[in-house]
Design a protein around this motif. Structure first.
Motif, PDB file in Angstrom:
ATOM      1  N   THR A 195     -27.655  51.162   5.288  1.00  0.00           N
ATOM      2  CA  THR A 195     -27.517  49.718   5.038  1.00  0.00           C
ATOM      3  C   THR A 195     -26.298  49.194   5.805  1.00  0.00           C
ATOM      4  OG1 THR A 195     -26.067  50.117   3.175  1.00  0.00           O
ATOM      5  CG2 THR A 195     -28.424  49.962   2.707  1.00  0.00           C
ATOM      6  N   PRO A 196     -26.283  47.898   6.065  1.00  0.00           N
ATOM      7  CA  PRO A 196     -25.118  47.325   6.760  1.00  0.00           C
ATOM      8  C   PRO A 196     -23.805  47.634   6.055  1.00  0.00           C
ATOM      9  CG  PRO A 196     -26.875  45.712   6.647  1.00  0.00           C
ATOM     10  CD  PRO A 196     -27.340  46.904   5.864  1.00  0.00           C
ATOM     11  N   GLU A 197     -23.825  47.620   4.713  1.00  0.00           N
ATOM     12  CA  GLU A 197     -22.585  47.879   3.972  1.00  0.00           C
ATOM     13  C   GLU A 197     -22.100  49.300   4.229  1.00  0.00           C
ATOM     14  OE1 GLU A 197     -25.246  46.485   2.609  1.00  0.00           O
ATOM     15  OE2 GLU A 197     -24.515  44.440   2.164  1.00  0.00           O
ATOM     16  N   ALA A 206     -22.826  51.138   6.764  1.00  0.00           N
ATOM     17  CA  ALA A 206     -22.420  51.249   8.165  1.00  0.00           C
ATOM     18  C   ALA A 206     -20.990  50.758   8.342  1.00  0.00           C
ATOM     19  CB  ALA A 206     -23.360  50.449   9.058  1.00  0.00           C
ATOM     20  N   SER A 207     -20.680  49.640   7.707  1.00  0.00           N
ATOM     21  CA  SER A 207     -19.324  49.128   7.917  1.00  0.00           C
ATOM     22  C   SER A 207     -18.304  49.976   7.173  1.00  0.00           C
ATOM     23  CB  SER A 207     -19.236  47.663   7.503  1.00  0.00           C
ATOM     24  OG  SER A 207     -19.296  47.566   6.122  1.00  0.00           O
ATOM     25  N   ALA A 245     -29.439  43.665  12.902  1.00  0.00           N
ATOM     26  CA  ALA A 245     -28.940  44.094  11.611  1.00  0.00           C
ATOM     27  C   ALA A 245     -27.504  44.580  11.460  1.00  0.00           C
ATOM     28  CB  ALA A 245     -29.882  45.164  11.091  1.00  0.00           C
ATOM     29  N   LEU A 246     -27.076  45.572  12.173  1.00  0.00           N
ATOM     30  CA  LEU A 246     -25.942  46.361  11.696  1.00  0.00           C
ATOM     31  C   LEU A 246     -24.542  45.857  12.024  1.00  0.00           C
ATOM     32  CD1 LEU A 246     -27.166  50.011  11.924  1.00  0.00           C
ATOM     33  CD2 LEU A 246     -26.602  48.642   9.954  1.00  0.00           C
ATOM     34  N   ALA A 247     -24.423  44.672  12.554  1.00  0.00           N
ATOM     35  CA  ALA A 247     -23.090  44.257  12.964  1.00  0.00           C
ATOM     36  C   ALA A 247     -22.434  43.396  11.897  1.00  0.00           C
ATOM     37  CB  ALA A 247     -23.164  43.519  14.285  1.00  0.00           C
ATOM     38  N   LEU A 248     -22.191  43.968  10.733  1.00  0.00           N
ATOM     39  CA  LEU A 248     -21.684  43.201   9.604  1.00  0.00           C
ATOM     40  C   LEU A 248     -20.366  42.512   9.929  1.00  0.00           C
ATOM     41  CD1 LEU A 248     -22.494  42.706   6.624  1.00  0.00           C
ATOM     42  CD2 LEU A 248     -20.747  44.379   6.046  1.00  0.00           C
ATOM     43  N   GLU A 249     -19.467  43.277  10.547  1.00  0.00           N
ATOM     44  CA  GLU A 249     -18.144  42.733  10.826  1.00  0.00           C
ATOM     45  C   GLU A 249     -18.199  41.618  11.855  1.00  0.00           C
ATOM     46  OE1 GLU A 249     -15.021  45.292  12.223  1.00  0.00           O
ATOM     47  OE2 GLU A 249     -15.106  46.217  10.234  1.00  0.00           O
TER      48      GLU A 249
END
Lengths: 268, 343
Positions: free
Chosen positions: A196-198, A200-201, B60-64
Motif C-alpha cells: 500500500t502507499p502507506e 511504501a512511504s 499510485a505509490l508516490a505518497l510523499e
C-alpha cells in the motif's frame, strides 16, 4: 504493521477541495491536541503582553492606581479577543502559537480567511469556552467531520496542519546499478501490487532516516519491515535472501517500488 | 499510465521550485497584490502543478510527492482565487469611524429580532414581578445575591456611603472596569448563544428579565421605588438596551445559521453581526462609567430627581441615535446597490 496502517488511516482527517480546473487536493486538518498546545502558548503570550502593559500603566498612573486598574482590566480584555482576531486576520490565519505548531486557519473553501471570519471565530470563544476549559468547543471539535469548534462552524473556517514539506529529492539508495530482485520479475510484480502507499512511504522513511536512528533501533525496524515483506507480500527465494542484509532487502524493494527499475522493464 | 517517477521529478522540479519561490514572495507581501506579469506566471505554474498533481494522483505509490504537490497547488489556489482587501480599506480612519453610523443602520435593519428580545425580556420581567408579588417568599430563589434581598439595609448603607472608600474615585474607576468587562462578556455570550438556534439567547434574556422584574417589585414593595429608579436607571438605560441588542444579534445569528445555504452574502451578514457587537460594546463602556461614577452616589450628594432626569435625557439621546443617525432609507438603497465583493 497492519496496526500502524489502520491508525494512520483513521487519524488523517482531510479537507478535500475540488478546484474549478478539475483538480482535487486535500489538506490535513489539525487535531485538538496541537491546537490546544498552540492556544496555551498564545494564552501565555497574551498574559505576558497584558502584564507588560500593566507594569507600564502602573508606572504612569502611580498617583491614581484605580485608573491604572481600569486601563489594565480593559486592555487585557480587549487584547484577549483582538490578539487572535488581528493576528489571524492580518497574518494569513496564524497566531504566534499556531505558527510554531504549523497550524493555519483557512476558509472552508481552501482560501485565506477574511478579517470578518477571524473576528467571528475569536468572539465565539465565549461560547466555546463554556462551561470551563473549552469543553463545548472540544466536544464540537470531536464531533465535527472537519474538527471545527462552534466558532469555526459559524465563521466557516477550519484549522489545517501545515508542516513544511521539502521537494522530494533524489534518493541515493535509488541509484544502485544492479538490483537482484529484478531477476525474479514475477515476485517483483507481487511486491509492487501488494504494497500500500502507506507501507511504501514507511519503507522510504525508514531508509531515509538511516543515520538518525540508533543502530539497534535501525536493525530492529529494518528486520521487522523486511520480514513482513518477505513473509506476507513477496517471497523471494531463500538462496537470494540469505545473501542480503535486511537493509539491502529494503533498498532493493524500494528500487522496485519507486525506482526506474520497474519489473515491466525486464520483459522488454 | 505508468509514470517514470524519477524522470518526471527531474523534469518538473525546476517549475515547482519556481512556483514555490513566487508563492513565498507573494505571501510575504502584506497586501498580497500581484502585477500582471506575476499573475500570468502564477496562472501558468499553477496550471502545470495541477496537471502534475493529477498525474501523480493516478500513479499510485508516490505518497510523499503527492502530498508535496497538493500543498503546492493549495497555496497557489489560495493566491489565485483570493481577493485581498485593499490597503485603503484597512488603514483609512474614516472607515473605522463609520462604525458609529453603521451601528444604528444595522440595528434598524433587524428591528424584528430586537422586538423578539424585548418580548422575551418583558415576559421574564412579568414572571419575576408576579412571582415576587404573589409569593414574597420566592425572594430567596429569585434573587441569589444577599445584597438584593434586604433593600432596607442596602438603601441605608448606600445613603450613608458606608460602602465607599475615602479615595472613592480610584475605587470607582477599578469598579467600572470590572463592570464593563463583565457586561460585555455576558452580552457577547447572549450574541454567541445564537448558535444554539437562539434557545440559549432566549433563556439568557428571560433569566435577565426575571431578575430585573423581581428586583423592581421587591424594592417597590418595601417603599424604595424612587431610590431604585435613581440607583439603576442612569446606567440601566444603556445597559438594558445593550443586552437587548445582544439578544437581537443572537437571534440574527441563529437565523443566519439556519438559512446559511440560501444566503448569498454570508460575509456581509457576518459583518452586520460584528457591527451589532461593536456597537453594544461601546454602549456598555458608557454604562460601566455611569454605573461606577454616577449611579452609586445617592440622595444627599445627588438628588434622586436629578438622577432620574439624567437617565431620561440619556434614554432620549440613545433613542434618537439608534433611530435617526445614518442613512434613513436603508432598505430601498440596499436593494438598488449590487453587492460587490470588494466594497
Amino acid at each position: 504493521m497492519t496496526n500502524i496502517q489502520s491508525r494512520l488511516a483513521s487519524t488523517a482527517v482531510e479537507l478535500t477541495i475540488a478546484t474549478p480546473e478539475g483538480v482535487l487536493f486535500r489538506l490535513p486538518v489539525a487535531g485538538p491536541g496541537s491546537r490546544l498546545y498552540a492556544m496555551l502558548l498564545d494564552v501565555v503570550i497574551v498574559l505576558g503582553t497584558a502584564n507588560g502593559i500593566g507594569l507600564l500603566v502602573y508606572w504612569i498612573f502611580a498617583k491614581a492606581p484605580g485608573f491604572g486598574v481600569l486601563v489594565i482590566t480593559l486592555a487585557e480584555f480587549a487584547i484577549g479577543f483582538a490578539y487572535g482576531a488581528l493576528m489571524e486576520g492580518f497574518w494569513n490565519g496564524q497566531t504566534i502559537g499556531k505558527r510554531l505548531f504549523h497550524l493555519r486557519v483557512i476558509d472552508q473553501a481552501g482560501l485565506p480567511l477574511r478579517i470578518e471570519q477571524a473576528w467571528v471565530r475569536n468572539l465565539m470563544r465565549v461560547f466555546d469556552a463554556l462551561p470551563l476549559a473549552y469543553l463545548v468547543g472540544g466536544i464540537s471539535v470531536l464531533s465535527s467531520p472537519l474538527m471545527q469548534r462552534f466558532g469555526d462552524r459559524v465563521a466557516g473556517t477550519l484549522v489545517v496542519l501545515q508542516t513544511p514539506l521539502a521537494v522530494p529529492g533524489e534518493e541515493s539508495w535509488m541509484r544502485q546499478k544492479y538490483n537482484s530482485f529484478m531477476e525474479y520479475p514475477t515476485i517483483a510484480v507481487h511486491l509492487r501490487r501488494g504494497v500500500t502507499p502507506e507501507l511504501a512511504s514507511l519503507i522510504q522513511d525508514a531508509l531515509r532516516r538511516r543515520n538518525e536512528l540508533a543502530p539497534y533501533a535501525r536493525r530492529e525496524i529494518y528486520r521487522e519491515l523486511a520480514t513482513y515483506l518477505q513473509s506476507e507480500v513477496s517471497q523471494f527465494p531463500d538462496e537470494l535472501i540469505e545473501r542480503l542484509s535486511d537493509e539491502q532487502y529494503l533498498i532493493n524493494a524500494s528500487g522496485i517500488l519507486f525506482g526506474d527499475q520497474r519489473p515491466s522493464r525486464v520483459h522488454r | 499510465v505508468i509514470l517514470n517517477l524519477e524522470r518526471f521529478q527531474a523534469q518538473a522540479r525546476p517549475r515547482w521550485k519556481n512556483l514555490e519561490s513566487l508563492l513565498e514572495a507573494l505571501e510575504s507581501r502584506p497586501d498580497r497584490r500581484l502585477n500582471s506579469a506575476e499573475a500570468q506566471q502564477l496562472q501558468d505554474l499553477y496550471a502545470q502543478a495541477s496537471a502534475d498533481l493529477n498525474r501523480v494522483t493516478h500513479g499510485a505509490l508516490a505518497l510523499e510527492l503527492r502530498q508535496y504537490l497538493e500543498r503546492l497547488v493549495a497555496r497557489a489556489y489560495a493566491e489565485l482565487y483570493y481577493s485581498p482587501p485593499t490597503r485603503s480599506e484597512i488603514w483609512q480612519p474614516r472607515r473605522w469611524l463609520r462604525i458609529f453610523t453603521a451601528f444604528p443602520e444595522t440595528f434598524r435593519r433587524h428591528t424584528g429580532y430586537f422586538a423578539l428580545s424585548v418580548l422575551i425580556t418583558v415576559l421574564g420581567c412579568a414572571f419575576g414581578g408576579l412571582a415576587m408579588h404573589y409569593d414574597p417568599a420566592s425572594v430567596d430563589v429569585l434573587l441569589p445575591a444577599d445584597y438584593l434581598r434586604n433593600p432596607g439595609e442596602r438603601v441605608h448603607e448606600e445613603e450613608q456611603g458606608k460602602a465607599r472608600h475615602l479615595d472613592s474615585a480610584q475605587i470607582e474607576a477599578a469598579f467600572s472596569a470590572q463592570l464593563i468587562r463583565h457586561n460585555i462578556q455576558v452580552a457577547l455570550l447572549a450574541a454567541a448563544l445564537g448558535v444554539t438556534f437562539g434557545i440559549g439567547t432566549a433563556l439568557l434574556l428571560f433569566e435577565n428579565g426575571v431578575l430585573l422584574g423581581a428586583v423592581a417589585v421587591h424594592y417597590t414593595q418595601q417603599g424604595f421605588g424612587l431610590f431604585m429608579t435613581a440607583w439603576l436607571l442612569p446606567h440601566g438605560v444603556f445597559e438594558i438596551p445593550s443586552i437587548l441588542i445582544a439578544g437581537q444579534a443572537g437571534f440574527y445569528l441563529a437565523r443566519l445559521l439556519l438559512h446559511r445555504r440560501e444566503n448569498r452574502n454570508l460575509r456581509e451578514s457576518m459583518r452586520e453581526w460584528l457591527v451589532l457587537i461593536a456597537g453594544l460594546a461601546m454602549m456598555l463602556v458608557w454604562a460601566g462609567i455611569m454605573e461606577a461614577f454616577f449611579s452609586q452616589h445617592h440622595a444627599p450628594v445627588l438628588p434622586y430627581g436629578f438622577k432620574v432626569a439624567v437617565a431620561g435625557a440619556e434614554l432620549v439621546l440613545l433613542t434618537v441615535y439608534l433611530l435617526l443617525i445614518g442613512r434613513r432609507k436603508i432598505a430601498a438603497e440596499a436593494r438598488s446597490i449590487v453587492p460587490s465583493e470588494n466594497k
